[in-house]
Design a protein around this motif. Sequence first.
Motif, PDB file in Angstrom:
ATOM      1  N   GLN A  30       0.909  -1.019   0.053  1.00  0.00           N
ATOM      2  CA  GLN A  30       0.140  -0.166  -0.028  1.00  0.00           C
ATOM      3  C   GLN A  30       0.677   1.200  -0.557  1.00  0.00           C
ATOM      4  O   GLN A  30       2.121   1.113  -0.080  1.00  0.00           O
ATOM      5  CB  GLN A  30      -0.631   0.469   1.420  1.00  0.00           C
ATOM      6  CG  GLN A  30      -1.666  -1.144   1.545  1.00  0.00           C
ATOM      7  CD  GLN A  30      -3.446  -1.041   2.929  1.00  0.00           C
ATOM      8  OE1 GLN A  30      -2.829  -0.583   3.255  1.00  0.00           O
ATOM      9  NE2 GLN A  30      -4.068  -2.302   2.367  1.00  0.00           N
ATOM     10  N   GLU A  31       0.134   2.302   0.128  1.00  0.00           N
ATOM     11  CA  GLU A  31       0.733   3.713   0.235  1.00  0.00           C
ATOM     12  C   GLU A  31       2.425   4.216   0.643  1.00  0.00           C
ATOM     13  O   GLU A  31       2.977   4.127   1.016  1.00  0.00           O
ATOM     14  CB  GLU A  31       0.179   4.582  -0.603  1.00  0.00           C
ATOM     15  CG  GLU A  31      -0.284   5.107  -1.806  1.00  0.00           C
ATOM     16  CD  GLU A  31       0.814   4.854  -3.120  1.00  0.00           C
ATOM     17  OE1 GLU A  31       1.651   5.529  -2.947  1.00  0.00           O
ATOM     18  OE2 GLU A  31       0.793   3.211  -3.725  1.00  0.00           O
ATOM     19  N   GLY A  32       1.424   3.017   2.276  1.00  0.00           N
ATOM     20  CA  GLY A  32       2.274   3.616   3.330  1.00  0.00           C
ATOM     21  C   GLY A  32       3.208   2.323   3.502  1.00  0.00           C
ATOM     22  O   GLY A  32       4.200   2.173   4.858  1.00  0.00           O
ATOM     23  N   SER A  33       3.283   1.716   2.991  1.00  0.00           N
ATOM     24  CA  SER A  33       4.105   0.392   2.759  1.00  0.00           C
ATOM     25  C   SER A  33       5.929   1.177   2.140  1.00  0.00           C
ATOM     26  O   SER A  33       5.897   2.046   1.924  1.00  0.00           O
ATOM     27  CB  SER A  33       3.898  -1.427   1.688  1.00  0.00           C
ATOM     28  OG  SER A  33       2.580  -1.240   1.643  1.00  0.00           O
ATOM     29  N   MET A  34       6.761   0.296   2.842  1.00  0.00           N
ATOM     30  CA  MET A  34       8.082   0.460   2.490  1.00  0.00           C
ATOM     31  C   MET A  34       8.996  -0.219   2.848  1.00  0.00           C
ATOM     32  O   MET A  34       8.701  -2.078   3.323  1.00  0.00           O
ATOM     33  CB  MET A  34       9.057   1.259   4.410  1.00  0.00           C
ATOM     34  CG  MET A  34       9.660   1.532   3.887  1.00  0.00           C
ATOM     35  SD  MET A  34      10.660   2.838   5.505  1.00  0.00           S
ATOM     36  CE  MET A  34      10.243   4.209   4.412  1.00  0.00           C
ATOM     37  N   LEU A  35      10.255  -0.669   1.695  1.00  0.00           N
ATOM     38  CA  LEU A  35      10.395  -1.661   1.396  1.00  0.00           C
ATOM     39  C   LEU A  35      12.174  -1.222   1.531  1.00  0.00           C
ATOM     40  O   LEU A  35      12.056   0.363   1.280  1.00  0.00           O
ATOM     41  CB  LEU A  35      10.355  -2.243  -0.140  1.00  0.00           C
ATOM     42  CG  LEU A  35      12.540  -3.354  -0.440  1.00  0.00           C
ATOM     43  CD1 LEU A  35      11.893  -4.071  -0.129  1.00  0.00           C
ATOM     44  CD2 LEU A  35      11.890  -2.813  -2.558  1.00  0.00           C
ATOM     45  N   GLY A  39      19.599  -2.166   1.858  1.00  0.00           N
ATOM     46  CA  GLY A  39      19.703  -0.305   3.029  1.00  0.00           C
ATOM     47  C   GLY A  39      18.704   0.522   1.747  1.00  0.00           C
ATOM     48  O   GLY A  39      18.807   1.389   2.459  1.00  0.00           O
ATOM     49  N   GLN A  40      18.521   0.348   0.667  1.00  0.00           N
ATOM     50  CA  GLN A  40      18.224   1.124   0.198  1.00  0.00           C
ATOM     51  C   GLN A  40      16.398   1.518   0.152  1.00  0.00           C
ATOM     52  O   GLN A  40      15.565   0.421   0.003  1.00  0.00           O
ATOM     53  CB  GLN A  40      18.052   1.580  -0.948  1.00  0.00           C
ATOM     54  CG  GLN A  40      16.859   2.769  -2.320  1.00  0.00           C
ATOM     55  CD  GLN A  40      17.194   2.781  -4.022  1.00  0.00           C
ATOM     56  OE1 GLN A  40      18.057   1.297  -4.509  1.00  0.00           O
ATOM     57  NE2 GLN A  40      16.668   3.265  -4.390  1.00  0.00           N
ATOM     58  N   LYS A  41      15.908   3.159   0.820  1.00  0.00           N
ATOM     59  CA  LYS A  41      14.604   2.973   1.609  1.00  0.00           C
ATOM     60  C   LYS A  41      13.183   3.542   0.400  1.00  0.00           C
ATOM     61  O   LYS A  41      14.000   4.336   0.343  1.00  0.00           O
ATOM     62  CB  LYS A  41      14.149   3.419   2.836  1.00  0.00           C
ATOM     63  CG  LYS A  41      14.867   2.945   4.058  1.00  0.00           C
ATOM     64  CD  LYS A  41      15.286   3.325   5.568  1.00  0.00           C
ATOM     65  CE  LYS A  41      15.840   3.271   6.962  1.00  0.00           C
ATOM     66  NZ  LYS A  41      16.772   2.955   6.534  1.00  0.00           N
ATOM     67  N   VAL A 112       1.892  -5.981   2.831  1.00  0.00           N
ATOM     68  CA  VAL A 112       2.417  -5.831   3.390  1.00  0.00           C
ATOM     69  C   VAL A 112       3.034  -4.342   3.802  1.00  0.00           C
ATOM     70  O   VAL A 112       3.257  -3.501   2.865  1.00  0.00           O
ATOM     71  CB  VAL A 112       4.033  -6.404   2.065  1.00  0.00           C
ATOM     72  CG1 VAL A 112       5.082  -6.168   2.788  1.00  0.00           C
ATOM     73  CG2 VAL A 112       3.618  -7.247   1.495  1.00  0.00           C
ATOM     74  N   LEU A 113       3.251  -3.755   4.988  1.00  0.00           N
ATOM     75  CA  LEU A 113       3.781  -3.006   5.581  1.00  0.00           C
ATOM     76  C   LEU A 113       5.165  -2.871   5.746  1.00  0.00           C
ATOM     77  O   LEU A 113       5.616  -1.105   5.403  1.00  0.00           O
ATOM     78  CB  LEU A 113       2.937  -2.440   6.994  1.00  0.00           C
ATOM     79  CG  LEU A 113       3.331  -1.023   7.557  1.00  0.00           C
ATOM     80  CD1 LEU A 113       2.593  -0.090   6.814  1.00  0.00           C
ATOM     81  CD2 LEU A 113       3.230  -1.562   9.066  1.00  0.00           C
ATOM     82  N   ASN A 114       6.688  -3.640   6.473  1.00  0.00           N
ATOM     83  CA  ASN A 114       7.312  -2.887   5.597  1.00  0.00           C
ATOM     84  C   ASN A 114       7.918  -5.006   5.219  1.00  0.00           C
ATOM     85  O   ASN A 114       7.336  -5.726   5.877  1.00  0.00           O
ATOM     86  CB  ASN A 114       8.002  -3.540   7.472  1.00  0.00           C
ATOM     87  CG  ASN A 114       7.554  -2.192   7.692  1.00  0.00           C
ATOM     88  OD1 ASN A 114       6.515  -2.220   9.397  1.00  0.00           O
ATOM     89  ND2 ASN A 114       7.882  -1.184   7.978  1.00  0.00           N
ATOM     90  N   ASP A 115       9.072  -3.947   4.647  1.00  0.00           N
ATOM     91  CA  ASP A 115       9.935  -5.350   4.064  1.00  0.00           C
ATOM     92  C   ASP A 115      11.298  -5.232   4.003  1.00  0.00           C
ATOM     93  O   ASP A 115      11.866  -3.965   3.730  1.00  0.00           O
ATOM     94  CB  ASP A 115       8.858  -5.185   1.837  1.00  0.00           C
ATOM     95  CG  ASP A 115      10.125  -6.582   1.504  1.00  0.00           C
ATOM     96  OD1 ASP A 115      10.876  -7.051   1.961  1.00  0.00           O
ATOM     97  OD2 ASP A 115       9.747  -6.030  -0.153  1.00  0.00           O
ATOM     98  N   ILE A 116      12.242  -5.741   4.356  1.00  0.00           N
ATOM     99  CA  ILE A 116      13.378  -5.901   4.265  1.00  0.00           C
ATOM    100  C   ILE A 116      14.303  -7.208   3.649  1.00  0.00           C
ATOM    101  O   ILE A 116      13.699  -8.603   4.064  1.00  0.00           O
ATOM    102  CB  ILE A 116      13.634  -5.933   5.826  1.00  0.00           C
ATOM    103  CG1 ILE A 116      13.590  -4.611   6.726  1.00  0.00           C
ATOM    104  CG2 ILE A 116      15.495  -5.710   5.991  1.00  0.00           C
ATOM    105  CD1 ILE A 116      13.337  -4.247   8.130  1.00  0.00           C
ATOM    106  N   PHE A 117      14.570  -6.316   2.406  1.00  0.00           N
ATOM    107  CA  PHE A 117      15.998  -7.852   1.210  1.00  0.00           C
ATOM    108  C   PHE A 117      17.163  -7.284   1.990  1.00  0.00           C
ATOM    109  O   PHE A 117      17.864  -6.486   2.123  1.00  0.00           O
ATOM    110  CB  PHE A 117      15.188  -7.462   0.609  1.00  0.00           C
ATOM    111  CG  PHE A 117      15.774  -8.744  -0.763  1.00  0.00           C
ATOM    112  CD1 PHE A 117      15.646  -9.897  -1.082  1.00  0.00           C
ATOM    113  CD2 PHE A 117      17.355  -8.282  -1.187  1.00  0.00           C
ATOM    114  CE1 PHE A 117      16.564 -11.139  -1.588  1.00  0.00           C
ATOM    115  CE2 PHE A 117      17.813  -9.371  -2.098  1.00  0.00           C
ATOM    116  CZ  PHE A 117      17.353 -10.839  -2.075  1.00  0.00           C
TER     117      PHE A 117
END
Length: 122
Positions: A30-35, A39-41, A112-117
């Motif tokens: 969604q628009e509030g989601s962050m990947l 290291g790049q947000k 998915v609200l937060n996604d860290i790879f």
Amino acid sequence: MDPDAVAKAFVEHYYTTFDANRAGLANLYQEGSMLTFEGQKIQGSQNIVAKLTSLPFQQCQHNITTVDCQPSGAGGMLVFVSGTLQLAGEQHALKFSQMFHLMPTAQGSFYVLNDIFRLNYA
């Protein structure tokens, strides 16, 4: 609802879609989601999908080794994945870890609200 079953189904759907059609992942964010990708947000569904579709490879295959999950506040869940990523034409697979914070939608599914790879270099 069995959190482990939800996590397993989500992971299967996410990586099958990623490997076949990365643009198809847009409805999971969604628009509030962050990947955070290496290291790049990146914030927002459109920006996240733009990043994923611009990665410098066309074909890949994820092989999942582990899926761990925990409930989080407000009905959400944390999902931690480890596995390998085989790029087309490459001899060796890359090891990766990825964490998802899934939140419930009004329709009874999750986004998915937060996604860290991160790639795991040995």
